[in-house]
Design an enzyme around this catalytic site. Structure first.
Site, short mmCIF file in Angstrom:
data_model
loop_
_atom_site.label_atom_id
_atom_site.label_comp_id
_atom_site.label_asym_id
_atom_site.label_seq_id
_atom_site.Cartn_x
_atom_site.Cartn_y
_atom_site.Cartn_z
CD GLU A 1 -9.94 16.58 -14.61
OE1 GLU A 1 -9.69 16.68 -13.42
OE2 GLU A 1 -9.41 17.00 -15.53
CG ASP B 1 11.22 2.16 17.14
OD1 ASP B 1 10.54 1.34 17.80
OD2 ASP B 1 12.42 2.41 17.30
CD GLU C 1 1.89 -2.19 17.41
OE1 GLU C 1 2.93 -2.56 17.02
OE2 GLU C 1 0.78 -2.99 17.34
CG ASP D 1 6.02 1.80 16.52
OD1 ASP D 1 5.36 0.83 16.63
OD2 ASP D 1 7.46 1.64 16.57
CG ASP E 1 6.30 -0.43 12.71
OD1 ASP E 1 5.86 -1.31 13.28
OD2 ASP E 1 6.73 0.58 13.39
CG HIS F 1 -6.04 13.15 -21.49
ND1 HIS F 1 -6.93 13.74 -22.46
CD2 HIS F 1 -6.80 13.67 -20.52
CE1 HIS F 1 -7.89 14.50 -22.01
NE2 HIS F 1 -7.78 14.32 -20.69
#
Length: 379
Positions: free
Chosen positions: A259, A125, A51, A10, A76, A183
């Site tokens: 996979e 922050d 930033e 940040d 953010d 599966h």
């Protein structure tokens, strides 16, 4: 094997432009522990410049820990995330060189970008504000000695508590439970042929459909599954949809659960691969970074994408019981990461078709394997 890190970054400016600073933390991708911090007062600048400088500092800190690491950046700043992801053009002349610098720290293929709300970026922050406070006082930010702390990855998007069925000790808080279902069989399964994401994408056999039905009955009897997430491949879709229909749930698909791509080995038996590609097979068995012949995918790459998929599911379904329908390699990888076991431990796990495993994840960053290769519902 190379590490997997989460970088949260940040930056801020008191005036925009005005006195500015940035903050960044590096977290262990498996435990969520903060393992490095960076912050700096950068003088007079805009929020966006701060930033970007925070992003660069976070990437450099991750690279210094492991130059081969894969990194999931979380910020953010929608602007930075979208620009670095390549979805938005970078028009401002102040941003262009910073974005270019950020891209040189680590290879693009090993860095992903995710937007998070500001309240989920509190540590970065905090550091940015500490840096700006230091600049106000005429000094540079210095790290405070403290023990690393495991922090909850992100707060839940959905908060309903799980029903009984995968019990956990109450004093550890409500975990997020992954019920990991492989599966059912395909025509390639009983022949023990490599069947990954680079081959023919086979459907379930008659036995595989029967196995999916039995798994659906067993999971319905437990009554605790609250969401279903699956690999998008045909055999996992068919398995997941069979179970979800029985549970009255919809299936959400996650590409990170597919996979491994076995390259030129797709459709071959182990013996056939050993005969045709002996050196490649030996290298693959000896290193998680080695790839199957051709366009194959290494287990290191799988570990990164499976870890990202895990974190996304944990964020969306925090505190819930989620059925995760996937394949041998991704499921073994999730179990391995939960155990903190080395990569070669995957070769020591048995995972039958339509078997069930269960892993619980706690807010303190720990995980617990509750079940492995359960096939009692198929007997």
């Amino acid at each position: 094997m190379a590490a997997r890190f989460i970088v949260e970054a940040d930056g801020g400016s008191r005036g925009n432009p005005g006195p500015a600073g940035y903050g960044a933390v590096v977290r262990d991708g498996d435990t969520g522990q903060i393992i490095a911090e960076a912050a700096e007062f950068i003088g007079h600048a805009t929020n966006n410049v701060a930033e970007y400088k925070g992003l660069i500092a976070g990437l450099r800190a991750a690279r210094d820990l492991d130059p081969d690491a894969s990194v999931d950046v979380r910020m953010d700043s929608k602007l930075v995330v979208e620009q670095m992801s390549g979805r938005w053009k970078i028009k401002h002349p102040d941003m262009q060189p910073l974005a270019a610098e950020a891209r040189t720290v680590l290879p693009r293929a090993r860095v992903t970008y995710t937007w998070i709300p500001r309240e989920r970026n509190k540590d970065a922050d905090r550091l940015a504000n500490e840096a700006m406070d230091a600049g106000r006082d005429g000094r540079q930010w210095e790290p405070k000695p403290k023990a690393a702390v495991a922090v909850v990855d992100e707060p839940p998007l959905e908060t309903a508590a799980p029903k009984a069925g995968w019990a956990a000790p109450a004093d550890l808080g409500t975990p997020t439970t992954f019920v990991l279902l492989r599966h059912g069989e395909t025509p390639l399964t009983p022949e023990k042929r490599f069947s990954g994401s680079g081959g023919s994408d086979p459907e379930l056999s008659d036995k595989g459909r029967w196995q999916a039905e039995r798994a659906a009955e067993a999971l319905a009897a437990r009554g605790s599954v609250q969401a279903v997430v699956a690999s998008p491949m045909l055999r996992t879709r068919q398995t997941a949809e069979t179970v979800a229909a029985r549970l009255g749930l919809e299936v959400r698909y996650e590409d990170g659960l597919r996979e491994v791509d076995f390259g030129a080995w797709e459709g071959l038996t182990f013996a056939e691969v050993r005969e045709r590609y002996p050196d490649d097979l030996t290298a693959w068995l000896g290193s998680a970074k080695a790839k199957p012949t051709g366009s194959g995918e290494s287990f290191t790459t799988l570990t990164h994408r499976a870890g990202v998929a895990r974190d996304k599911i944990l964020t969306r379904y925090a505190g819930k019981t989620v059925l995760v329908v996937s394949h041998v390699s991704p499921i073994k990888t999730l179990v391995r990461l939960a155990l903190g076991a080395p990569p070669d431990s995957m070769y020591r796990m048995e995972l039958s078709a339509a078997s069930i495993c269960a892993v619980q994840y706690y807010a303190d960053g720990n995980a617990s394997v509750r079940l492995l290769n359960d096939t009692s519902h198929l007997r």
